[in-house]
Design a protein around this motif. Structure first.
Motif, short mmCIF file in Angstrom:
data_model
loop_
_atom_site.label_atom_id
_atom_site.label_comp_id
_atom_site.label_asym_id
_atom_site.label_seq_id
_atom_site.Cartn_x
_atom_site.Cartn_y
_atom_site.Cartn_z
N ALA A 173 0.83 -1.19 0.00
CA ALA A 173 0.00 0.00 0.00
C ALA A 173 0.87 1.24 0.00
N GLY A 174 0.36 2.32 -0.59
CA GLY A 174 1.11 3.56 -0.57
C GLY A 174 0.74 4.47 -1.72
N ASP A 175 1.50 5.52 -1.86
CA ASP A 175 1.34 6.49 -2.95
C ASP A 175 2.20 6.03 -4.13
N PHE A 176 1.54 5.53 -5.17
CA PHE A 176 2.26 5.02 -6.34
C PHE A 176 2.53 6.10 -7.39
N ASN A 177 1.93 7.28 -7.19
CA ASN A 177 2.18 8.43 -8.06
C ASN A 177 1.90 8.09 -9.54
N GLU A 178 0.94 7.20 -9.77
CA GLU A 178 0.58 6.81 -11.13
C GLU A 178 -0.84 6.27 -11.11
N VAL A 179 -1.59 6.55 -12.18
CA VAL A 179 -2.96 6.05 -12.29
C VAL A 179 -2.98 4.85 -13.23
N LEU A 180 -4.02 4.04 -13.07
CA LEU A 180 -4.13 2.83 -13.90
C LEU A 180 -5.10 2.99 -15.06
N MET A 181 -6.07 3.89 -14.92
CA MET A 181 -7.08 4.04 -15.97
C MET A 181 -7.55 5.49 -16.03
N GLY A 182 -8.29 5.80 -17.08
CA GLY A 182 -8.70 7.17 -17.30
C GLY A 182 -9.59 7.74 -16.22
N ASN A 183 -10.52 6.93 -15.68
CA ASN A 183 -11.42 7.47 -14.66
C ASN A 183 -10.77 7.58 -13.29
N ASP A 184 -9.46 7.28 -13.20
CA ASP A 184 -8.73 7.52 -11.95
C ASP A 184 -8.17 8.94 -11.89
N LYS A 185 -8.52 9.76 -12.90
CA LYS A 185 -7.99 11.12 -12.93
C LYS A 185 -9.05 12.09 -13.41
N PHE A 186 -9.03 13.28 -12.82
CA PHE A 186 -9.92 14.36 -13.24
C PHE A 186 -9.09 15.62 -13.45
N GLY A 187 -9.24 16.22 -14.64
CA GLY A 187 -8.55 17.46 -14.93
C GLY A 187 -7.11 17.23 -15.36
N GLY A 188 -6.48 18.32 -15.82
CA GLY A 188 -5.08 18.24 -16.24
C GLY A 188 -4.91 17.51 -17.55
N ARG A 189 -3.70 17.06 -17.81
CA ARG A 189 -3.41 16.33 -19.04
C ARG A 189 -4.06 14.95 -19.01
N ASP A 220 -3.20 6.64 -4.51
CA ASP A 220 -2.93 5.88 -3.29
C ASP A 220 -3.78 4.60 -3.34
N LYS A 221 -3.13 3.47 -3.39
CA LYS A 221 -3.83 2.20 -3.61
C LYS A 221 -3.32 1.15 -2.65
N VAL A 222 -4.10 0.07 -2.56
CA VAL A 222 -3.72 -1.12 -1.79
C VAL A 222 -3.80 -2.32 -2.73
N PHE A 223 -2.68 -3.01 -2.87
CA PHE A 223 -2.62 -4.22 -3.69
C PHE A 223 -2.30 -5.42 -2.80
N VAL A 224 -2.91 -6.56 -3.09
CA VAL A 224 -2.64 -7.78 -2.32
C VAL A 224 -2.45 -8.93 -3.31
N ASN A 225 -1.83 -10.00 -2.84
CA ASN A 225 -1.72 -11.19 -3.68
C ASN A 225 -2.80 -12.19 -3.29
N ALA A 226 -2.87 -13.30 -4.01
CA ALA A 226 -3.94 -14.27 -3.80
C ALA A 226 -3.87 -14.90 -2.41
N GLU A 227 -2.65 -15.15 -1.92
CA GLU A 227 -2.50 -15.78 -0.61
C GLU A 227 -3.02 -14.84 0.50
N HIS A 280 -3.24 14.57 0.25
CA HIS A 280 -3.64 13.18 0.13
C HIS A 280 -4.66 12.87 1.22
N CYS A 281 -5.64 12.04 0.90
CA CYS A 281 -6.57 11.61 1.92
C CYS A 281 -6.03 10.35 2.60
N PRO A 282 -6.28 10.16 3.89
CA PRO A 282 -5.83 8.94 4.56
C PRO A 282 -6.53 7.72 3.98
N VAL A 283 -5.79 6.63 3.89
CA VAL A 283 -6.33 5.37 3.39
C VAL A 283 -6.32 4.37 4.53
N LEU A 284 -7.51 3.89 4.90
CA LEU A 284 -7.66 2.97 6.03
C LEU A 284 -7.92 1.56 5.50
#
Length: 336
Positions: A2-18, A64-71, A91-95
């Motif tokens: 988990a953390g700030d990856f400073n990158e989006v995965l898809m178009g609807n993960d961003k609003f405004g700007g380039r 800011d995302k949380v990724f997990v594996n299958a296990e 940044h908003c807190p991620v719980l």
């Protein structure tokens, strides 16, 4: 992870700007896929970062995302992510909730597995039959593994014919349970495009867990924009919404709109005759086999695959029931 990856995965993960850089987003997605990680989603506000500029230059992103594996997903199947209110940072807190308690517990529906052998007779209450005759699949697996471990430990110390035969029988029983478990998760995951016969229990389990998490409603925004949390509050809001949707404030309708003789005819004579002819056995059979075997079971848990598999046993009863419905024009209460 988990953390700030400073990158989006898809178009609807961003609003405004380039616009989102497709090449960078694809490389990010390839990295996540290579590591076999899963985005477990979120509840709350969609974006986790904003540049705190006026509306004309406002940029918001979910970085800011949380990724997990299958296990990990198997260890914490009820885990969920909540985006909290942003106060002192851009940044908003991620719980991360590992096991969020439920306010409302709903009864779990019974579902018949595809690989259940021909039962000696299904009682009226299929839940009782499922518990007493078929049993809990995961408890059976745990019990067989425990017995198998004890037998194999004894075999290593004092081998004999009885232990050898018992170990062989337990291994056969475990293989049967493993096949049932695979079909259990396959049915829950609603995946029908994998090659039949492959042992994909882990994949099915992960797919079903992701689907269950995606379908879970953790919070909901009401008509004025306030977030509603708590399963009981969400259930009351949804119930009230449907009540308002299907309730009318009008006490009467204008008779001028009801004038059938002046309506345009939509069916010719041959088409109209097909609607009033008696339903045939072929119609009933074709209708049943047009259904997906394990999609959307009835409230009793008996999906279309059950009737397809045991058609020689239940076919006459089903045909008689369907013809009676078409003849009377009424669906019995126990079927609706």
């Amino acid at each position: 992870m988990a953390g700030d990856f400073n990158e989006v995965l898809m178009g609807n993960d961003k609003f405004g700007g380039r616009a989102v850089n497709i090449s960078r987003a694809l490389r990010f997605q390839e990295c996540i896929d290579f590591c076999r990680m899963i985005d477990i989603g979120f509840s709350g506000t969609r974006f986790t970062w904003l540049n705190q500029r006026p509306l004309t230059n406002l940029i918001q992103e979910r970085i800011d995302k949380v990724f997990v594996n299958a296990e990990w997903n198997g260890l914490f199947p009820k885990a969920s992510v909540q985006h909290l209110e942003r106060a002192h940072s851009d940044h908003c807190p991620v719980l991360l909730w590992l096991n969020r308690s439920q306010d409302v517990k709903f009864p779990r529906p019974f579902s018949l597995l595809a690989n259940v052998a021909d039962p000696p007779g299904l009682p009226e209450d299929s839940r009782i039959w499922n518990k007493n005759i078929f049993g809990n699949l995961f408890h059976r697996k745990k019990r067989v593994l425990a017995r198998l471990g004890g037998i194999q430990a004894a075999l290593s110390v004092n081998p004999n014919t009885v232990l050898v035969d018992l170990e062989r029988d337990l291994r056969a029983e475990f293989n049967e349970i493993a096949k049932l478990e695979e079909e259990f998760w396959a049915m829950k995951s609603r995946i029908t495009w994998l090659v039949e016969g492959d042992r994909n229990t882990s994949f099915y389990h992960t797919s079903a867990s992701v689907r269950r998490r995606r379908n879970r409603i953790s919070c909901m925004k009401d008509s004025v924009g306030n977030w509603i949390q708590g399963e009981r509050e969400i259930a009351d809001y949804i119930r009230k919404g449907f009540s308002n949707l299907f309730t009318s404030g009008h006490s009467y309708a204008f008779r001028s709109a009801w004038n059938p003789p002046f309506w345009n005819h939509c069916l010719n004579k041959a088409e109209a005759e097909t609607l009033v002819r008696p339903v045939s056995n072929d119609d009933i059979t074709a209708g049943l086999w047009s259904l997906k075997a394990f999609k959307a079971p009835d409230p009793d848990g008996l999906h279309a695959g059950f009737f397809q598999r045991f058609w020689l046993l239940v076919g006459d009863s089903v045909r008689e029931e369907v013809k009676g419905i078409f003849a009377s024009g009424r669906i019995p209460v126990y079927l609706n």
